[in-house]
Design a protein around this motif. Structure first.
Motif, mmCIF file in Angstrom:
data_model
loop_
_atom_site.group_PDB
_atom_site.id
_atom_site.type_symbol
_atom_site.label_atom_id
_atom_site.label_comp_id
_atom_site.label_asym_id
_atom_site.label_seq_id
_atom_site.Cartn_x
_atom_site.Cartn_y
_atom_site.Cartn_z
ATOM 1 N N TYR A 128 0.791 -1.231 0.000
ATOM 2 C CA TYR A 128 0.000 0.000 0.000
ATOM 3 C C TYR A 128 0.829 1.289 0.000
ATOM 4 O O TYR A 128 0.415 2.298 -0.562
ATOM 5 N N VAL A 129 1.988 1.276 0.657
ATOM 6 C CA VAL A 129 2.778 2.505 0.780
ATOM 7 C C VAL A 129 3.789 2.565 -0.367
ATOM 8 O O VAL A 129 4.948 2.188 -0.238
ATOM 9 N N THR A 130 3.337 3.050 -1.501
ATOM 10 C CA THR A 130 4.170 3.140 -2.706
ATOM 11 C C THR A 130 4.816 4.526 -2.801
ATOM 12 O O THR A 130 4.457 5.451 -2.074
ATOM 13 N N PHE A 131 5.772 4.669 -3.732
ATOM 14 C CA PHE A 131 6.425 5.971 -3.947
ATOM 15 C C PHE A 131 5.396 7.018 -4.389
ATOM 16 O O PHE A 131 5.430 8.169 -3.925
ATOM 17 N N LYS A 132 4.485 6.620 -5.255
ATOM 18 C CA LYS A 132 3.451 7.540 -5.720
ATOM 19 C C LYS A 132 2.603 8.030 -4.552
ATOM 20 O O LYS A 132 2.284 9.228 -4.456
ATOM 21 N N PHE A 133 2.256 7.111 -3.659
ATOM 22 C CA PHE A 133 1.448 7.470 -2.486
ATOM 23 C C PHE A 133 2.206 8.459 -1.602
ATOM 24 O O PHE A 133 1.659 9.476 -1.173
ATOM 25 N N LEU A 134 3.495 8.186 -1.357
ATOM 26 C CA LEU A 134 4.291 9.052 -0.494
ATOM 27 C C LEU A 134 4.470 10.444 -1.114
ATOM 28 O O LEU A 134 4.362 11.461 -0.429
ATOM 29 N N PHE A 135 4.737 10.476 -2.413
ATOM 30 C CA PHE A 135 4.939 11.760 -3.094
ATOM 31 C C PHE A 135 3.671 12.611 -3.046
ATOM 32 O O PHE A 135 3.721 13.802 -2.706
ATOM 33 N N CYS A 136 2.540 12.012 -3.373
ATOM 34 C CA CYS A 136 1.266 12.743 -3.371
ATOM 35 C C CYS A 136 0.899 13.208 -1.967
ATOM 36 O O CYS A 136 0.368 14.309 -1.786
#
Length: 558
Positions: A128-136
């Motif tokens: 669930y905790v992807t790079f896209k999620f963290l960046f957004c």
């Protein structure tokens, strides 16, 4: 004159604090953080929204005062970063959990986290905790802080804003005093402020820790239980725990709609005894379970005594529990703990069913002494989900004096009660040829717009007539073979129908009727025993049920 100048000076200082940019910024951060609770439908009412705003103002004021005090030791910036980071973290976790799993960071979520292994946690995070999620997420946080800071700058030091913020803070303080008093006096966990992420998380974590300690104590105490029974004990004892069944919606208790036609026939043939004056300990399921299962009827210290199914199992009964709400490994309660479950029961079901009647297919009756505990979904809201289409008997046309939407809801509730009647009767039918006793009671009652526009349970202590949530149905069915083999017990059951009873005494009645010997059995709590004592029935921690029962009752609107 001097006193007036002092008062004016203090007032100006107070208004300055309430209109300070940092305090206003913290207020906005609190509002954003606490707005996540409004994702849950039951909290979207105007009253809850107003409470959330007031509570946010109180916390912002406390945080702002701490910020200014820490200026003296040059730690105010560190404090501000820390407190804002905590707000943002809890908000992000709330949104993440809601979007992915449809719940917030509350007791259920913390229960699940506590039972998650490190391997499961790593798998979860990698999924669930992807790079896209963290960046957004980081980008959204930066924009949010920039926006809130800009709004706070424009509103700062405006007199009207200061006065408004002061009023909100006072309202929030009153809310906290009332809700904390509710918990202290009535032990109603939901009354602990749920409208702020800090107290919600802190309270849920505290509950989790206490539950774990209680479960450890229960494991130890129940591993030492000694019990025995005679060879002529009752062959089959079935305990059915209903859910949200109001006796005021039961035709067995005088309700005008025929919601219990099948059980009414059992009353006519003399096999069903209906108890007229029964109170439950609490208006929450878990508290009721903590008062019923242990032989100690005080939920605060329920972990000091044996659980009644353990006594049955140690004595020689085959013990079974079928539950449509609690499942082993799902949450942290004594009913979901694997070790305690194995001490209590030889068999537990592992899945839930859409309708209670479907769960009955799992019952396996054996030719040995058997205790079967069934925990139904009963009439728990949403009521329309609790019965199949063929049990749609009542419609809005059967009701008056309430709104059209309320008529639909009451019709669903009565249909669910009608289906519950069928489910219980099916259990009775399956045991008509056995030496069998069946006990049915509801965990708590339910309000369905009888007094005003309120529906549900959980706040009985503050209702104009608490009996709608506290008075519950209790009836006992005895087979013909039971009456023949245990005639004296059957007679005592019939004779006890008018006695005042509290559901927390039922575990002692069950031990008594099964003739199970254990050192924790108290004959003074069994209503068929010569030594039964009619003591004060204390409900919701410290309320005398007799006192509220004898007050002026509020008549139902329909």
């Amino acid at each position: 004159m001097i006193n007036m100048l002092k008062v004016q000076s203090i007032l100006r200082y107070v208004l300055k604090i309430w209109g300070n940019k940092t305090v206003l910024f913290l207020f906005l951060i609190n509002l954003v953080t606490n707005s996540s609770l409004l994702l849950i439908p039951e909290y979207r009412e105007l009253g809850n929204i107003c409470c959330a705003v007031g509570v946010s103002a109180v916390f912002a004021l406390i945080e702002g005062i701490l910020y200014h005090l820490l200026k003296k030791i040059h730690l105010h910036h560190v404090f501000l970063v820390a407190i804002v980071s905590l707000h943002i973290l809890l908000f992000v976790v709330d949104i993440f959990l809601y979007l992915n799993f449809n719940f917030l960071l509350a007791q259920d979520a913390i229960d699940i986290m506590a039972q998650t292994t490190s391997t499961e946690a790593k798998s979860f995070l990698s999924t669930y905790v992807t790079f896209k999620f963290l960046f957004c997420t980081v980008l959204a946080i930066v924009l949010l802080i920039w926006l809130l800071n800009g709004i706070a700058s424009k509103l700062a030091h405006r007199k009207t804003v200061s006065i408004g913020f002061m009023i909100l803070s006072l309202i929030g303080a009153i809310i906290y005093i009332v809700t904390i008093a509710n918990y202290v006096f009535y032990h109603n966990g939901r009354s602990i402020p749920q409208l702020h992420s800090f107290t919600r998380t802190a309270y849920s974590s505290t509950v989790l820790l206490n539950k774990y300690k209680q479960i450890v104590a229960l494991r130890d105490n129940n591993g030492k239980v000694k019990a025995s029974m005679p060879s002529n004990s009752v062959s089959t004892i079935i305990v059915i725990i209903g859910e949200s069944f109001s006796s005021y919606h039961s035709s067995l208790y005088g309700y005008s709609k025929e919601t219990n036609p099948l059980l009414a026939k059992r009353v006519v043939d003399g096999s069903l005894t209906v108890y007229k004056d029964v109170a439950t300990y609490s208006d929450h399921t878990e508290m009721v379970m903590c008062s019923f299962f242990p032989l100690n009827k005080q939920p605060d210290i329920f972990f000091t005594d044996p659980l009644f199914p353990v006594c049955f199992k140690v004595a020689g009964y085959n013990t079974v529990m079928l539950d449509n709400q609690y499942f082993v490994g799902n949450g942290l309660t004594f009913l979901t703990d694997a070790k305690l479950s194995s001490l209590m029961f030889d068999y537990r079901n592992t899945k839930n069913y859409q309708y209670d009647g479907e769960m009955l297919q799992e019952i396996q009756y054996k030719d040995v002494p058997q205790l079967i505990v069934l925990h139904l979904q009963g009439q728990h809201y949403t009521y329309s989900d609790r019965y199949p289409e063929q049990f749609k008997c009542f419609t809005r046309n059967d009701y008056s004096n309430i709104s059209e939407e309320q008529k639909d809801i009451v019709a669903h509730y009565d249909n669910a009660t009608l289906y519950n009647d069928y489910v219980v009767d099916q259990i009775i039918k399956a045991n008509e040829d056995k030496d069998c006793l069946i006990v049915y009671f509801s965990d708590h009652g339910e309000e369905v717009f009888e007094i005003d526009d309120y529906m549900g349970h959980g706040n009985a202590a503050f209702r104009s007539d608490p009996t709608y949530q506290i008075k519950v149905p209790l009836f006992i069915w005895t087979s013909q073979l039971f009456c023949e083999k245990h005639s004296e017990k059957a007679k005592r059951i019939k004779e006890s129908a008018d006695k005042p009873i509290i559901t927390s005494d039922l575990s002692h009645f069950l031990l008594d009727v099964a003739d199970i010997s254990t050192d924790r059995f108290n004959p003074e709590q069994s209503f068929i025993n010569d030594r039964y004592k009619i003591n004060k029935r204390m409900i919701l921690n410290n309320i005398d049920y007799e006192a509220i029962k004898n007050q002026q009752r509020v008549t139902s609107r329909y």
